[in-house]
Design an enzyme around this catalytic site. Sequence first.
Site, PDB file in Angstrom:
ATOM      1  N   GLY B  36      45.026  39.791  33.399  1.00  0.00           N
ATOM      2  CA  GLY B  36      43.780  38.358  33.035  1.00  0.00           C
ATOM      3  C   GLY B  36      43.300  37.860  34.233  1.00  0.00           C
ATOM      4  CE1 TYR B  37      41.060  41.096  37.232  1.00  0.00           C
ATOM      5  CE2 TYR B  37      40.610  41.409  34.836  1.00  0.00           C
ATOM      6  CZ  TYR B  37      40.976  41.737  36.828  1.00  0.00           C
ATOM      7  OH  TYR B  37      41.510  43.139  36.301  1.00  0.00           O
ATOM      8  CG  LEU B  38      45.413  33.278  38.019  1.00  0.00           C
ATOM      9  CD1 LEU B  38      45.848  33.162  38.656  1.00  0.00           C
ATOM     10  CD2 LEU B  38      45.298  32.470  36.798  1.00  0.00           C
ATOM     11  NE  ARG B  90      38.368  33.039  33.393  1.00  0.00           N
ATOM     12  CZ  ARG B  90      37.524  32.896  34.756  1.00  0.00           C
ATOM     13  NH1 ARG B  90      37.365  33.988  35.253  1.00  0.00           N
ATOM     14  NH2 ARG B  90      36.299  32.539  35.005  1.00  0.00           N
ATOM     15  CG  ASN B 152      40.809  46.984  35.115  1.00  0.00           C
ATOM     16  OD1 ASN B 152      40.404  47.506  33.680  1.00  0.00           O
ATOM     17  ND2 ASN B 152      40.967  47.766  35.634  1.00  0.00           N
TER      18      ASN B 152
END
Lengths: 158, 158
Positions: B36-38, B90, B152
Amino acid sequence: MRRPHHVSSREIERKFLIRRLPVEILRSRHFRLAQGYLANERGGRHVRLRRKGGAMSLTFKVGRGSSREEREIKLSPAQFMMLWPATRGRRLHKTRYEIPWKKLKIEVDIYHRRNHGLMVAEVEFPNHASRRKFKPPRWFGREITGEKRYSNVRLARE
Amino acid sequence: MRRPHHVSSREIERKFLIRRLPVEILRSRHFRLAQGYLANERGGRHVRLRRKGGAMSLTFKVGRGSSREEREIKLSPAQFMMLWPATRGRRLHKTRYEIPWKKLKIEVDIYHRRNHGLMVAEVEFPNHASRRKFKPPRWFGREITGEKRYSNVRLARE
């Protein structure tokens, strides 16, 4: 994956420029802060590294202004040192003074290096009622809550 | 602050779609990945959380395509669980198969959930000469190195 039991904090705060230094600052607790930004999205979402004295942390924030969500973890020195170089050109350095004021705490940030001369006071409130009732002390200057120009993300841009 | 002794890695890699599954995949090492993307900046700079089996990590990346800089730290389960909720909306989920191929390793990613049906092979090279000499095996399809559509970060957007 489930949500963690540990919930995130939601800050309610106001920021002001400082007109003159209060005498209380001379005997207040203070420490150096270095912070750098790993990534900043438009809209204020970002990931920040911070070194506060000997304590290191990584913080996720989303949202701007008087109310925003925040998630923070402590980092070991090794974790911090691995990531810190990635913040080159996106750092700021300041000394923070903590001044008790009535039932609140005023944080005074004296900026260094390229932001030398900038002094900002931040007050965090336990709730919105307390935020509304707040009467700034005389040594406060103009309120800058939510002004992007004074966001730390912006001040860190070199 | 000084640069750490631990230097960052710089990946040299190529990515391909997969035309058909090779028989080798049936006996290859594999594991589930959730990432997951912060925060993602324009230009590819981002901070990612990853869970790979029982191992959790946080990775900073900057740059795109065949050559980019990367800094990674391991996270404790408590650190990971504090930050993970911030990646809601995300995330992506895939199973990665590792297939030894000559002196290289091919990573085959089989995507799940909303990216179901997507299969991508990634090959990392020790140097640029090895990258140039590489002859894709027959089961590889079209090369997609550097195509943003298959990044990604992009695939994680829900």
